[in-house]
Design a protein around this motif. Structure first.
Motif, PDB file in Angstrom:
ATOM      1  N   LYS A   1       0.845  -1.192   0.000  1.00 22.96           N
ATOM      2  CA  LYS A   1       0.000   0.000   0.000  1.00 22.96           C
ATOM      3  C   LYS A   1       0.880   1.241   0.000  1.00 22.96           C
ATOM      4  O   LYS A   1       2.015   1.214   0.483  1.00 22.96           O
ATOM      5  CB  LYS A   1      -0.891   0.022   1.245  1.00 22.96           C
ATOM      6  N   ASN A   2       0.344   2.330  -0.521  1.00 23.64           N
ATOM      7  CA  ASN A   2       1.065   3.597  -0.476  1.00 23.64           C
ATOM      8  C   ASN A   2       1.346   3.968   0.970  1.00 23.64           C
ATOM      9  O   ASN A   2       0.647   3.543   1.884  1.00 23.64           O
ATOM     10  CB  ASN A   2       0.276   4.701  -1.162  1.00 23.64           C
ATOM     11  N   LYS A   3       2.364   4.792   1.160  1.00 25.31           N
ATOM     12  CA  LYS A   3       2.774   5.205   2.501  1.00 25.31           C
ATOM     13  C   LYS A   3       2.624   6.713   2.656  1.00 25.31           C
ATOM     14  O   LYS A   3       2.611   7.452   1.682  1.00 25.31           O
ATOM     15  CB  LYS A   3       4.243   4.851   2.750  1.00 25.31           C
ATOM     16  N   LEU A   4       2.501   7.145   3.901  1.00 24.20           N
ATOM     17  CA  LEU A   4       2.581   8.555   4.268  1.00 24.20           C
ATOM     18  C   LEU A   4       3.931   8.757   4.931  1.00 24.20           C
ATOM     19  O   LEU A   4       4.248   8.074   5.908  1.00 24.20           O
ATOM     20  CB  LEU A   4       1.487   8.939   5.263  1.00 24.20           C
ATOM     21  N   ILE A   5       4.718   9.659   4.395  1.00 23.01           N
ATOM     22  CA  ILE A   5       5.959  10.034   5.058  1.00 23.01           C
ATOM     23  C   ILE A   5       5.669  11.347   5.767  1.00 23.01           C
ATOM     24  O   ILE A   5       5.155  12.287   5.170  1.00 23.01           O
ATOM     25  CB  ILE A   5       7.125  10.150   4.071  1.00 23.01           C
ATOM     26  N   VAL A   6       5.981  11.375   7.055  1.00 17.18           N
ATOM     27  CA  VAL A   6       5.650  12.524   7.895  1.00 17.18           C
ATOM     28  C   VAL A   6       6.941  13.273   8.226  1.00 17.18           C
ATOM     29  O   VAL A   6       7.921  12.669   8.681  1.00 17.18           O
ATOM     30  CB  VAL A   6       4.953  12.082   9.198  1.00 17.18           C
ATOM     31  N   PHE A   7       6.902  14.582   8.000  1.00 17.78           N
ATOM     32  CA  PHE A   7       8.037  15.452   8.291  1.00 17.78           C
ATOM     33  C   PHE A   7       7.621  16.471   9.334  1.00 17.78           C
ATOM     34  O   PHE A   7       6.505  16.986   9.300  1.00 17.78           O
ATOM     35  CB  PHE A   7       8.479  16.214   7.032  1.00 17.78           C
ATOM     36  N   GLY A   8       8.532  16.790  10.228  1.00 13.77           N
ATOM     37  CA  GLY A   8       8.353  17.903  11.140  1.00 13.77           C
ATOM     38  C   GLY A   8       9.004  19.117  10.496  1.00 13.77           C
ATOM     39  O   GLY A   8      10.156  19.040  10.051  1.00 13.77           O
TER      40      GLY A   8
ATOM     41  N   ASP B   1      12.377  17.641   8.832  1.00 19.30           N
ATOM     42  CA  ASP B   1      12.957  16.430   9.411  1.00 19.30           C
ATOM     43  C   ASP B   1      11.994  15.271   9.215  1.00 19.30           C
ATOM     44  O   ASP B   1      10.830  15.358   9.617  1.00 19.30           O
ATOM     45  CB  ASP B   1      13.213  16.597  10.908  1.00 19.30           C
ATOM     46  N   SER B   2      12.473  14.177   8.624  1.00 24.74           N
ATOM     47  CA  SER B   2      11.651  12.992   8.451  1.00 24.74           C
ATOM     48  C   SER B   2      11.423  12.353   9.816  1.00 24.74           C
ATOM     49  O   SER B   2      12.372  12.025  10.522  1.00 24.74           O
ATOM     50  CB  SER B   2      12.342  12.002   7.507  1.00 24.74           C
ATOM     51  N   LEU B   3      10.137  12.209  10.197  1.00 26.69           N
ATOM     52  CA  LEU B   3       9.800  11.686  11.512  1.00 26.69           C
ATOM     53  C   LEU B   3       9.383  10.223  11.492  1.00 26.69           C
ATOM     54  O   LEU B   3       9.740   9.449  12.371  1.00 26.69           O
ATOM     55  CB  LEU B   3       8.663  12.506  12.137  1.00 26.69           C
ATOM     56  N   MET B   4       8.582   9.855  10.491  1.00 28.08           N
ATOM     57  CA  MET B   4       8.046   8.502  10.475  1.00 28.08           C
ATOM     58  C   MET B   4       7.408   8.181   9.130  1.00 28.08           C
ATOM     59  O   MET B   4       7.178   9.070   8.311  1.00 28.08           O
ATOM     60  CB  MET B   4       7.003   8.318  11.572  1.00 28.08           C
ATOM     61  N   THR B   5       7.113   6.906   8.950  1.00 25.80           N
ATOM     62  CA  THR B   5       6.387   6.424   7.776  1.00 25.80           C
ATOM     63  C   THR B   5       5.221   5.580   8.275  1.00 25.80           C
ATOM     64  O   THR B   5       5.376   4.787   9.203  1.00 25.80           O
ATOM     65  CB  THR B   5       7.310   5.567   6.876  1.00 25.80           C
ATOM     66  N   ALA B   6       4.054   5.776   7.671  1.00 24.63           N
ATOM     67  CA  ALA B   6       2.858   5.022   8.043  1.00 24.63           C
ATOM     68  C   ALA B   6       2.099   4.643   6.775  1.00 24.63           C
ATOM     69  O   ALA B   6       2.373   5.174   5.696  1.00 24.63           O
ATOM     70  CB  ALA B   6       1.960   5.868   8.955  1.00 24.63           C
ATOM     71  N   ILE B   7       1.148   3.751   6.910  1.00 19.97           N
ATOM     72  CA  ILE B   7       0.281   3.396   5.791  1.00 19.97           C
ATOM     73  C   ILE B   7      -0.512   4.631   5.387  1.00 19.97           C
ATOM     74  O   ILE B   7      -1.010   5.364   6.245  1.00 19.97           O
ATOM     75  CB  ILE B   7      -0.690   2.254   6.188  1.00 19.97           C
ATOM     76  N   ALA B   8      -0.625   4.871   4.087  1.00 25.61           N
ATOM     77  CA  ALA B   8      -1.382   6.031   3.604  1.00 25.61           C
ATOM     78  C   ALA B   8      -2.848   5.869   3.958  1.00 25.61           C
ATOM     79  O   ALA B   8      -3.465   4.841   3.667  1.00 25.61           O
ATOM     80  CB  ALA B   8      -1.206   6.194   2.098  1.00 25.61           C
ATOM     81  N   SER B   9      -3.375   6.885   4.612  1.00 28.15           N
ATOM     82  CA  SER B   9      -4.790   6.907   4.966  1.00 28.15           C
ATOM     83  C   SER B   9      -5.201   8.365   5.089  1.00 28.15           C
ATOM     84  O   SER B   9      -4.361   9.258   5.091  1.00 28.15           O
ATOM     85  CB  SER B   9      -5.032   6.194   6.306  1.00 28.15           C
ATOM     86  N   ASP B  10      -6.501   8.573   5.201  1.00 27.83           N
ATOM     87  CA  ASP B  10      -6.960   9.919   5.495  1.00 27.83           C
ATOM     88  C   ASP B  10      -6.469  10.293   6.888  1.00 27.83           C
ATOM     89  O   ASP B  10      -6.142   9.429   7.709  1.00 27.83           O
ATOM     90  CB  ASP B  10      -8.487   9.992   5.440  1.00 27.83           C
ATOM     91  N   ILE B  11      -6.420  11.578   7.154  1.00 25.67           N
ATOM     92  CA  ILE B  11      -6.013  12.083   8.459  1.00 25.67           C
ATOM     93  C   ILE B  11      -7.258  12.719   9.061  1.00 25.67           C
ATOM     94  O   ILE B  11      -7.659  13.810   8.660  1.00 25.67           O
ATOM     95  CB  ILE B  11      -4.870  13.105   8.324  1.00 25.67           C
ATOM     96  N   LYS B  12      -7.903  11.974   9.969  1.00 26.21           N
ATOM     97  CA  LYS B  12      -9.146  12.472  10.552  1.00 26.21           C
ATOM     98  C   LYS B  12      -9.396  11.783  11.887  1.00 26.21           C
ATOM     99  O   LYS B  12      -8.679  10.862  12.260  1.00 26.21           O
ATOM    100  CB  LYS B  12     -10.312  12.273   9.591  1.00 26.21           C
ATOM    101  N   ASP B  13     -10.417  12.209  12.570  1.00 21.11           N
ATOM    102  CA  ASP B  13     -10.769  11.662  13.875  1.00 21.11           C
ATOM    103  C   ASP B  13     -11.591  10.388  13.674  1.00 21.11           C
ATOM    104  O   ASP B  13     -12.816  10.407  13.741  1.00 21.11           O
ATOM    105  CB  ASP B  13     -11.539  12.716  14.683  1.00 21.11           C
TER     106      ASP B  13
END
Length: 186
Positions: free
Chosen positions: A86-93, A100-112
């Motif tokens: 699956k596509n990934k989300l790369i998170v930067f601060g 700064d690259s902080l983490m990688t997670a599975i690509a998903s919507d960002i919501k509550d």
């Protein structure tokens, strides 16, 4: 007749100008007026090149590419392709004109997702079918949430989703494991 021919000629000459070029850049601005650009695999913050991807596999048209601000911190989310997974989300601060690259997670919507008034993101990898009909692979999910300007593992929501999808939750599971297929799953 002559007028139509002239219009067709102008249209033909101008057609390349209307052609859509592939999208290979993003422009975002934080509430702190930080200018963030992503161009051909490079992240530029306030004019400084701060991060270069080894290969430009960013999904520029993704609605998941965005800034999230929480507790005074700015986070840049970029969706990248990850074949065959699956596509990934790369998170930067984003801080002091640096990404700064902080983490990688599975690509998903960002919501509550769990209605706790905190934004979440994450998921689990896709898996191939297990050869036995009475078993399946357990592929753990990982969800994260924003808390007080930080990104933290959301254990409660991860457990809830694992129980829903896999029928069981295995804490600290590394990789995929074979488990009995939950009742009601084909």
């Amino acid at each position: 007749m002559r007028l139509r021919l002239r219009h067709l000629l102008l249209l033909f000459i101008g057609l390349p100008a209307f052609a859509q070029k592939p999208l290979d850049e993003l422009h975002l601005t934080s509430s702190k007026q930080q200018k963030i650009a992503v161009y051909k695999g490079t992240i530029i913050v306030n004019g400084n090149k701060t991060f270069k991807f080894a290969s430009d596999n960013i999904v520029y048209k993704s609605k998941r590419n965005r800034l999230v601000e929480d507790g005074g911190n700015v986070f840049l989310f970029l969706e990248v392709t990850d074949n065959p997974g699956k596509n990934k989300l790369i998170v930067f601060g984003i801080n002091n004109s640096v990404a700064d690259s902080l983490m990688t997670a599975i690509a998903s919507d960002i919501k509550d997702f769990d209605h706790d008034e905190l934004l979440e993101f994450g998921g689990s990898e896709q898996t191939e079918a297990y050869p036995a009909a009475d078993s399946m692979y357990y592929v753990p999910a990982k969800f994260y949430e924003f808390k007080k300007g930080r990104i933290v593992f959301d254990a409660a929501y991860t457990e809830k989703i694992d129980k829903k999808v896999n029928g069981v939750y295995i804490p600290d599971a590394q990789g995929k494991k074979v488990i009995p297929k939950p009742k009601g799953r084909p």
